[in-house]
Design a protein around this motif. Structure first.
Motif, PDB file in Angstrom:
ATOM      1  N   ALA A 143      -1.980  39.152  37.111  1.00 40.11           N
ATOM      2  CA  ALA A 143      -3.538  38.797  37.177  1.00 40.11           C
ATOM      3  C   ALA A 143      -3.348  37.151  37.563  1.00 40.11           C
ATOM      4  O   ALA A 143      -4.143  36.695  38.266  1.00 40.11           O
ATOM      5  CB  ALA A 143      -4.226  38.934  35.840  1.00 40.11           C
ATOM      6  N   GLY A 198      -4.378  39.153  42.064  1.00 42.11           N
ATOM      7  CA  GLY A 198      -4.645  38.369  40.888  1.00 42.11           C
ATOM      8  C   GLY A 198      -5.084  36.891  41.426  1.00 42.11           C
ATOM      9  O   GLY A 198      -5.913  37.074  42.526  1.00 42.11           O
ATOM     10  N   VAL A 209      -6.764  43.967  39.357  1.00 40.76           N
ATOM     11  CA  VAL A 209      -5.374  43.494  39.160  1.00 40.76           C
ATOM     12  C   VAL A 209      -5.026  44.876  38.691  1.00 40.76           C
ATOM     13  O   VAL A 209      -5.504  45.780  38.029  1.00 40.76           O
ATOM     14  CB  VAL A 209      -5.442  42.784  37.542  1.00 40.76           C
ATOM     15  CG1 VAL A 209      -4.231  42.977  37.252  1.00 40.76           C
ATOM     16  CG2 VAL A 209      -6.019  41.366  37.858  1.00 40.76           C
TER      17      VAL A 209
END
Length: 361
Positions: free
Chosen positions: A147, A154, A296
């Motif tokens: 992330a 991300g 993500v």
């Protein structure tokens, strides 16, 4: 082929059941075989059992991507180091933990007596850290790493081990984490602190827990969207360009988008990327600045360019206390009834503490 005890899903929507004739696989060149000591389950495992997430096309299936154990065999091409006589990265008897791959044969999954893990997605457990503690990391810590640092899945912040990190202004960077009390949020805070991010603003969670891990501001998540947004803006102003939503589905991710700057292009990384955001709910409008979404997927084997360097270092991070395990509870045994009860709690929306199953000593 030798066989073992395992817990399997035979049909989607059914119960996890025990079998005693599951094959024990031998390690490939870059794999390590472990006797599983600890298996950790997460909410996506319930979605697998009940809805077929990741497993519907390859039944019967084993659940559990968080795994720890003792090395029993080492593949022929596992990395070798020259320290006096030649040694391998892992040797028989080492305690290690790993994130198993999402594949069609489930050789690395946790709910079995022996599993295969990939060298690149595993690490030794340092002295002073329990196997249970280490097993809280794989899914949730790797999701945080992806992330924050993956360029497309991300926020694209430079990872602290990269060349770009040498000139990046982490101290002058603000990160918003929504869902600080979740395990993804807890590790998100720790990974952000590891990178040196100067202002880590967290919505949700306990201040007494999250501030020692690195949160600079812990905001109450109650009171309504407008109130929560004002709390965020009072801390971050109109300069926020990085936000990570750990807990909300698309129907509530508008809060993270609303908190982003109205004058600078921002980015929201979302751990639950199951559909589009309802932009009609975004507060304050987005007339002057656009935003990006990053979906993500915290899978080491699919994001290895970002995750392998973390696996290479995570043992030292644990040893030094830069990363610490999150709270957990222990259930004893490879027990189908206990596994189903836990998955039922996830299904029914009941509170669940990270649960580890002790499979062997």
């Amino acid at each position: 082929m030798p066989t073992q005890k395992a817990l399997i899903v035979k049909e989607i929507g059914g119960r996890v059941v025990e079998v005693s004739d599951w094959p024990i696989a031998q390690p490939g060149p870059k794999q390590v075989q472990i006797r599983v000591t600890v298996a950790g389950l997460n909410p996506h495992d319930q979605k697998g059992r009940d809805g077929g997430l990741f497993i519907k096309d390859n039944l019967p299936a084993i659940l559990g991507n968080d795994v720890a154990g003792v090395v029993t065999e080492v593949g022929s091409e596992v990395t070798k180091f020259k320290v006096g006589s030649e040694v391998t990265k892992f040797k028989v008897g080492d305690r290690i933990f790993a994130q198993s791959a999402i594949d069609a044969v489930y050789r690395g999954k946790a709910l079995q007596q022996y599993a295969l893990v990939e060298e690149d997605h595993a690490a030794k457990i340092p002295n002073g850290i329990s196997e249970h503690g280490a097993a809280t990391l794989p899914i949730n810590a790797i999701t945080a790493v992806v992330a924050l640092f993956h360029p497309t899945a991300g926020l694209g912040l430079p990872a602290p081990w990269t060349e770009e990190a040498k000139t990046f202004d982490y101290a002058g960077t603000t990160l918003l984490i929504i869902g600080g009390g979740s395990n993804c949020g807890r590790f998100g805070i720790q990974v952000a602190k590891l990178a040196g991010i100067g202002k880590i603003v967290v919505v949700g969670g306990k201040e007494s827990e999250l501030k020692p891990w690195g949160a600079t501001h812990v905001l109450d998540r109650h009171g309504g969207d407008d109130v929560v947004l004002k709390r965020i803006r009072d801390v971050a102003g109109d300069d926020l360009v990085y936000a990570y939503d750990c807990i909300n589905g698309p129907d509530k991710q508008y809060l993270g988008v609303s908190a982003l700057s109205n004058t600078k292009k921002g980015k929201l990384a979302r751990a639950l990327p199951s559909g589009p955001i309802d932009e009609s709910k975004i507060l304050g409008g987005r007339e002057e600045a656009s935003y990006e979404l990053a979906d993500v997927f915290g899978a080491s084997h699919l994001k290895a360019e970002t995750t392998k360097p973390f696996w290479d270092r995570v043992g030292e991070y644990l040893k030094d206390g830069q990363i610490v395990p999150v709270p957990y509870v222990v259930e004893e045994g490879l027990d189908a009834d206990k596994v189903n009860a836990l998955l039922d709690r996830y299904r029914d929306g009941k509170p669940v503490t990270q649960t580890q199953f002790r499979i062997s000593e």
